[in-house]
Design a protein around this motif. Sequence first.
Motif, PDB file in Angstrom:
ATOM      1  N   ARG A  28       0.834  -1.214   0.000  1.00 46.58           N
ATOM      2  CA  ARG A  28       0.000   0.000   0.000  1.00 46.58           C
ATOM      3  C   ARG A  28       0.861   1.254   0.000  1.00 46.58           C
ATOM      4  NH1 ARG A  28      -4.953  -1.714   4.033  1.00 46.58           N
ATOM      5  NH2 ARG A  28      -5.950  -3.115   2.539  1.00 46.58           N
ATOM      6  N   ALA A  29       1.963   1.228   0.721  1.00 47.91           N
ATOM      7  CA  ALA A  29       2.865   2.376   0.741  1.00 47.91           C
ATOM      8  C   ALA A  29       3.440   2.624  -0.653  1.00 47.91           C
ATOM      9  CB  ALA A  29       3.984   2.154   1.754  1.00 47.91           C
ATOM     10  N   ILE A  30       3.833   1.560  -1.327  1.00 50.87           N
ATOM     11  CA  ILE A  30       4.372   1.693  -2.687  1.00 50.87           C
ATOM     12  C   ILE A  30       3.306   2.234  -3.629  1.00 50.87           C
ATOM     13  CG2 ILE A  30       5.235   0.381  -4.668  1.00 50.87           C
ATOM     14  CD1 ILE A  30       6.618  -1.472  -2.597  1.00 50.87           C
ATOM     15  N   GLU A  32       0.698   4.050  -2.895  1.00 50.85           N
ATOM     16  CA  GLU A  32       0.432   5.453  -2.580  1.00 50.85           C
ATOM     17  C   GLU A  32       1.522   6.355  -3.134  1.00 50.85           C
ATOM     18  OE1 GLU A  32      -0.129   5.751   1.645  1.00 50.85           O
ATOM     19  OE2 GLU A  32      -2.001   4.613   1.589  1.00 50.85           O
ATOM     20  N   GLN A  33       2.781   5.921  -3.062  1.00 53.66           N
ATOM     21  CA  GLN A  33       3.882   6.707  -3.621  1.00 53.66           C
ATOM     22  C   GLN A  33       3.732   6.843  -5.127  1.00 53.66           C
ATOM     23  OE1 GLN A  33       7.372   4.585  -2.369  1.00 53.66           O
ATOM     24  NE2 GLN A  33       7.472   5.633  -0.386  1.00 53.66           N
ATOM     25  N   GLU A  34       3.397   5.749  -5.797  1.00 50.38           N
ATOM     26  CA  GLU A  34       3.219   5.788  -7.246  1.00 50.38           C
ATOM     27  C   GLU A  34       2.045   6.680  -7.631  1.00 50.38           C
ATOM     28  OE1 GLU A  34       2.847   1.667  -8.286  1.00 50.38           O
ATOM     29  OE2 GLU A  34       5.010   1.345  -8.297  1.00 50.38           O
ATOM     30  N   ALA A  36       0.877   9.250  -5.932  1.00 49.26           N
ATOM     31  CA  ALA A  36       1.276  10.642  -5.696  1.00 49.26           C
ATOM     32  C   ALA A  36       2.174  11.140  -6.831  1.00 49.26           C
ATOM     33  CB  ALA A  36       1.980  10.772  -4.363  1.00 49.26           C
ATOM     34  N   ALA A  37       3.088  10.306  -7.276  1.00 47.91           N
ATOM     35  CA  ALA A  37       3.973  10.683  -8.385  1.00 47.91           C
ATOM     36  C   ALA A  37       3.168  10.879  -9.662  1.00 47.91           C
ATOM     37  CB  ALA A  37       5.049   9.610  -8.588  1.00 47.91           C
ATOM     38  N   ARG A  38       2.164  10.026  -9.890  1.00 50.05           N
ATOM     39  CA  ARG A  38       1.330  10.142 -11.083  1.00 50.05           C
ATOM     40  C   ARG A  38       0.524  11.437 -11.057  1.00 50.05           C
ATOM     41  NH1 ARG A  38      -0.647   5.426 -10.791  1.00 50.05           N
ATOM     42  NH2 ARG A  38      -2.455   5.935  -9.546  1.00 50.05           N
ATOM     43  N   LYS A  40       1.278  14.188  -9.453  1.00 49.96           N
ATOM     44  CA  LYS A  40       2.235  15.292  -9.613  1.00 49.96           C
ATOM     45  C   LYS A  40       2.621  15.453 -11.084  1.00 49.96           C
ATOM     46  CE  LYS A  40       6.729  16.865  -7.938  1.00 49.96           C
ATOM     47  NZ  LYS A  40       7.881  16.534  -7.095  1.00 49.96           N
TER      48      LYS A  40
END
Length: 74
Positions: A28-30, A32-34, A36-38, A40
């Motif tokens: 889930r952390a990974i 969420e990071q992806e 957020a990057a998308r 942005k």
Amino acid sequence: MKDVGNRIFKAEKKNPADRADQATIASRAIIEQEAAARVKKTARLKQMRLEKEAEEAANPVAAPAKKGKAQKRK
């Protein structure tokens, strides 16, 4: 007392559900990071597109002249 000494050197059995929970948290952390990057990247690309459209609207480029039809050779 003898039982205490054996526990020190033996690894306790882990609950499979605990490992699954750790994997779920990590995945889930990974994700969420992806995400957020998308978001942005999408915002950056949208801003660039809007700037380009505004620039093109301010400086219209003349359309190239259309070429006539080429005649067929006989």
